[in-house]
Write a protein that holds these residues in place. Structure first.
Motif, PDB file in Angstrom:
ATOM      1  N   MET A   1       0.809  -1.209   0.000  1.00  0.00           N
ATOM      2  CA  MET A   1       0.000   0.000   0.000  1.00  0.00           C
ATOM      3  C   MET A   1       0.846   1.266   0.000  1.00  0.00           C
ATOM      4  O   MET A   1       0.335   2.356  -0.165  1.00  0.00           O
ATOM      5  N   ALA A   2       2.134   1.131   0.282  1.00  0.00           N
ATOM      6  CA  ALA A   2       2.981   2.325   0.345  1.00  0.00           C
ATOM      7  C   ALA A   2       4.320   2.076  -0.334  1.00  0.00           C
ATOM      8  O   ALA A   2       5.378   2.376   0.204  1.00  0.00           O
ATOM      9  N   VAL A   3       4.258   1.534  -1.538  1.00  0.00           N
ATOM     10  CA  VAL A   3       5.482   1.163  -2.260  1.00  0.00           C
ATOM     11  C   VAL A   3       6.408   2.372  -2.448  1.00  0.00           C
ATOM     12  O   VAL A   3       7.623   2.270  -2.290  1.00  0.00           O
ATOM     13  N   ASP A   4       5.803   3.520  -2.748  1.00  0.00           N
ATOM     14  CA  ASP A   4       6.611   4.691  -3.087  1.00  0.00           C
ATOM     15  C   ASP A   4       7.480   5.173  -1.927  1.00  0.00           C
ATOM     16  O   ASP A   4       8.498   5.824  -2.148  1.00  0.00           O
ATOM     17  N   PHE A  29      -0.876   7.219   1.322  1.00  0.00           N
ATOM     18  CA  PHE A  29      -0.367   6.318   2.344  1.00  0.00           C
ATOM     19  C   PHE A  29       1.160   6.343   2.329  1.00  0.00           C
ATOM     20  O   PHE A  29       1.767   6.164   1.272  1.00  0.00           O
ATOM     21  N   VAL A  30       1.770   6.570   3.473  1.00  0.00           N
ATOM     22  CA  VAL A  30       3.222   6.518   3.548  1.00  0.00           C
ATOM     23  C   VAL A  30       3.640   5.678   4.753  1.00  0.00           C
ATOM     24  O   VAL A  30       2.884   5.550   5.717  1.00  0.00           O
ATOM     25  N   VAL A  31       4.839   5.102   4.681  1.00  0.00           N
ATOM     26  CA  VAL A  31       5.346   4.316   5.797  1.00  0.00           C
ATOM     27  C   VAL A  31       5.614   5.250   6.972  1.00  0.00           C
ATOM     28  O   VAL A  31       6.199   6.324   6.798  1.00  0.00           O
ATOM     29  N   LEU A  32       5.166   4.858   8.157  1.00  0.00           N
ATOM     30  CA  LEU A  32       5.305   5.709   9.340  1.00  0.00           C
ATOM     31  C   LEU A  32       6.753   5.701   9.805  1.00  0.00           C
ATOM     32  O   LEU A  32       7.314   4.638  10.052  1.00  0.00           O
ATOM     33  N   GLY A  33       7.338   6.902   9.936  1.00  0.00           N
ATOM     34  CA  GLY A  33       8.685   6.985  10.488  1.00  0.00           C
ATOM     35  C   GLY A  33       8.617   6.684  11.974  1.00  0.00           C
ATOM     36  O   GLY A  33       7.706   7.118  12.652  1.00  0.00           O
TER      37      GLY A  33
END
Lengths: 381, 301
Positions: free
Chosen positions: A277-280, A376-380
């Protein structure tokens, strides 16, 4: 009359010869697919069918599996148990498939376990329920990550942030109920106190009453566990009530449209989801990076639609079968044995199957994602 | 805030939620009643009108970028046309219309419309922006969204429009005459066939309005029809089938009771409340809260 019969016979011969010529070099490998392509679970089955067809074409264009063409027989279960049973019967008896991938739904997967046992054909389900592979049946596998691991991922994050007292609000569908049970069951293990437990129906338009109760209960964070579009109302209602506590969603939120619908109110919420869902924003060093990137690019180019975790389950299950066919050939028993020790990097995670664990994934299959500028982005950390 | 004040603002919050939910039940319930009055049947495609209204509005505002008032108008006209076509092609040609036959036809039409919606708009859910922003408005410590005001306001406009139409226009009076006694109305020179068509048009139009105003809140997909139709049907029955104002009152009652149940008892029992009211009313007053028992006895259904 005689002439017609003669011509028909001749026609049949021509057909037989031509089909012989077609399969001249090597027997094709036959794999059955049972997906809920139409009906109420079609949002699961349709991307799965598309994915399976795409992969089969890629493999056959590249010359098949050691020269054997991959032949898919796709059956539509319409998300119904009876149709799934009939479909499997047809695949096993009329088409002699060596393995089955699917079905899309947990209920239909569970009901097929005795059929697979009898037919002695391995099945790789694309549904999530843990009861599909627990207790383990030698012939049944699954590639969708466990709901309980999504709960663990959330609770772990809460522990890290020092959140102890929470409210939960769940949809009254199967997905929501299962989540509610898991949330309550695992709360003790992570020393989390559920101070308010509320629900809403898929057709509800306003959750302010439930949220007022959660607010009055003094919750430090809220978990909204649902798969229906109505879940997008919760962040909006929270903003409306100025309920300013962290919001966690389930992996059922992993649909960009839900984030778009919730608009600004969704910014910053946290949910566990498959990395696809957050490949980028996924780090290029991640072992799954190449797999999810390639699948996402191919799928979105071919079908002009957002990639989904559900289609990814078809990717994983079909590639597992293809790997098995490459390694051991078209023998169902040998494929089964291969799957029980298979290691595989897929879209849902890094699989490590064992004879005791027919899912092969743990909570690391989920990454925590957040919403930033509607994406959607990966949570830091 | 002290205990009393916070108690009151909570109550107000639940009330707003109830009014919003109730308005939608009321609008759908009214749609059922209009067709029931002219044909004596329940139109099972009513929920599909709501879906088409919502989806068409999404297309016109989000894809075609039309302004909201223009899109609103076009959507209502479009769905009204669907209602008219439905009547002309599936209801009118029936040679011996009886209640069961017509009901089965409406079920068939609802399946057909659902399939068409799936083909045109796909399987995903569609959303659109709120009409006028989504910044909450504060009232005595409770908050409501501008869209809730739109929903309640548009319901009020529709109800007032209905009163004027049915009491002060010739066509409206003719429709009422047909509802009361079709044979007598025909003898008085009213074309009852046209009244049936008009009732489908009105009912579809109201369904479309319901769809348009709730889509910004709940999003819309092709499967929603049955769910939206169900509670509205409950409201129509509790209010007394055929009584549009009964449907409005019953819809509001449903909505408010559900919100209060969610707030003061538990949200787990919210849906049970509507069913409970429905059962109690059917046991004690089968003709509905506002329906006439005498009139109900004369009905075929």
């Amino acid at each position: 009359m005689r002439r017609i019969i003669l011509m028909a016979t001749a026609g049949i011969f021509v057909l037989m010869v031509s089909s012989l010529a077609f399969a001249a070099d090597k027997e094709p490998y036959k794999v059955g697919c049972v997906f809920a392509v139409t009906g109420k679970a079609s949002w699961l089955g349709e991307p799965q069918k598309n994915t399976a067809e795409m992969i089969a074409k890629q493999i056959n264009d590249a010359g098949g599996i050691d020269g054997h063409m991959l032949e898919l027989y796709i059956e539509d279960t319409q998300g119904e148990n009876n149709r799934a049973k009939q479909a499997v019967k047809k695949l096993v008896h009329s088409h002699d498939v060596v393995a089955i991938i699917g079905p899309s739904r947990s209920g239909t997967s569970k009901i097929l376990i005795p059929d697979m046992q009898r037919a002695k054909i391995p099945m790789i389900s694309c549904a999530a329920a843990e009861s599909i592979v627990n207790p383990v049946n030698p012939w049944v596998f699954k590639v969708a990550p466990n709901d309980s691991d999504a709960v663990r991922k959330i609770y772990e994050h809460m522990n890290k942030k020092g959140i102890e007292k929470i409210g939960i609000i769940t949809g009254t569908t199967g997905f929501g109920n299962a989540g509610r049970n898991q949330l309550k069951e695992l709360a003790g293990e992570y020393k989390i106190n559920i101070a308010a437990d509320e629900t809403y129906a898929p057709g509800d338009t306003d959750m302010t009453a439930q949220l007022v109760n959660i607010k009055n209960a003094g919750a430090q964070a809220l978990i909204n566990w649902s798969i229906v579009p109505a879940q997008s109302i919760v962040p909006q209602n929270m903003k409306q009530l100025k309920l300013d506590i962290p919001l966690y969603q389930s992996h059922g939120f992993a649909n960009v449209k839900y984030a778009e619908a919730a608009g600004e109110a969704a910014e910053g919420l946290i949910f566990p989801a498959s990395r696809i869902m957050a490949v980028d924003t996924l780090s290029e060093d991640h072992p799954q990076y190449n797999v999810v990137k390639e699948y996402k690019d191919n799928y979105e180019k071919k079908y002009n639609d957002h990639v989904s975790t559900f289609g990814g389950h078809a990717y994983d299950s079909l590639h597992l079968v293809v790997n098995a066919l490459k390694a051991v050939g078209p023998d169902p028993e040998k494929i089964r044995e291969y799957l029980e020790t298979a290691n595989f990097v897929g879209t849902a995670g890094v699989f490590k199957f064992t004879p005791e664990d027919h899912c092969g994934l743990d909570k690391e299959a989920f990454a925590l994602l957040t919403v930033k500028d509607g994406k959607f982005v990966v949570l830091g950390e | 805030m002290d205990q009393v004040g916070s108690g009151f603002s909570d109550f107000l919050q639940f009330l707003f939620m109830g009014l919003q939910r109730g308005s939608i039940y009321a609008l759908v319930g009214m749609g059922y009643n209009i067709i029931y009055n002219s044909t004596g049947v329940i139109n099972f495609a009513q929920g599909e009108f709501v879906v088409f209204g919502g989806l068409m509005m999404v297309t016109l505002t989000m894809t075609a970028n039309l302004s909201i008032p223009l899109a609103f108008l076009l959507t209502v006209l479009f769905v009204t046309l669907i209602g008219v076509l439905m009547e002309r092609f599936t209801i009118k040609p029936v040679k011996n219309p009886n209640v069961l036959r017509l009901i089965i036809i409406t079920i068939a039409v609802s399946i057909l419309l659902k399939g068409m919606a799936m083909c045109f708009w796909g399987k995903g859910s569609h959303y659109m922006r709120h009409f006028t922003g989504s910044d909450p408005i504060e009232v005595f410590g409770a908050t409501l969204l501008p869209q809730t005001l739109w929903i309640i306001g548009i319901l009020a406009v529709v109800v007032i429009g209905f009163v004027l139409f049915f009491n002060h226009t010739m066509i409206g009076k003719s429709m009422r005459a047909c509802a009361i006694n079709r044979d007598a109305a025909r003898l008085a020179g009213i074309n009852d066939r046209n009244m049936v068509m008009l009732s489908f048009a009105l009912s579809a139009g109201i369904g479309a309005i319901a769809g348009i105003i709730i889509t910004p809140i709940i999003q819309m997909d092709y499967t929603r029809g049955a769910l939206l139709g169900l509670k509205g049907f409950g409201a129509a029955v509790v209010g007394g089938l055929g009584n549009s104002f009964g449907a409005v009152a019953a819809g509001m009652l449903f909505g408010i009771m559900e919100a209060m149940a969610a707030g003061y008892i538990s949200s787990h029992y919210m849906d049970a409340v509507a069913l409970l009211i429905l059962l109690i009313v059917l046991f004690i007053r089968p003709s509905g809260l506002f329906g006439s028992a005498d009139a109900a006895r004369l009905r075929e259904f």
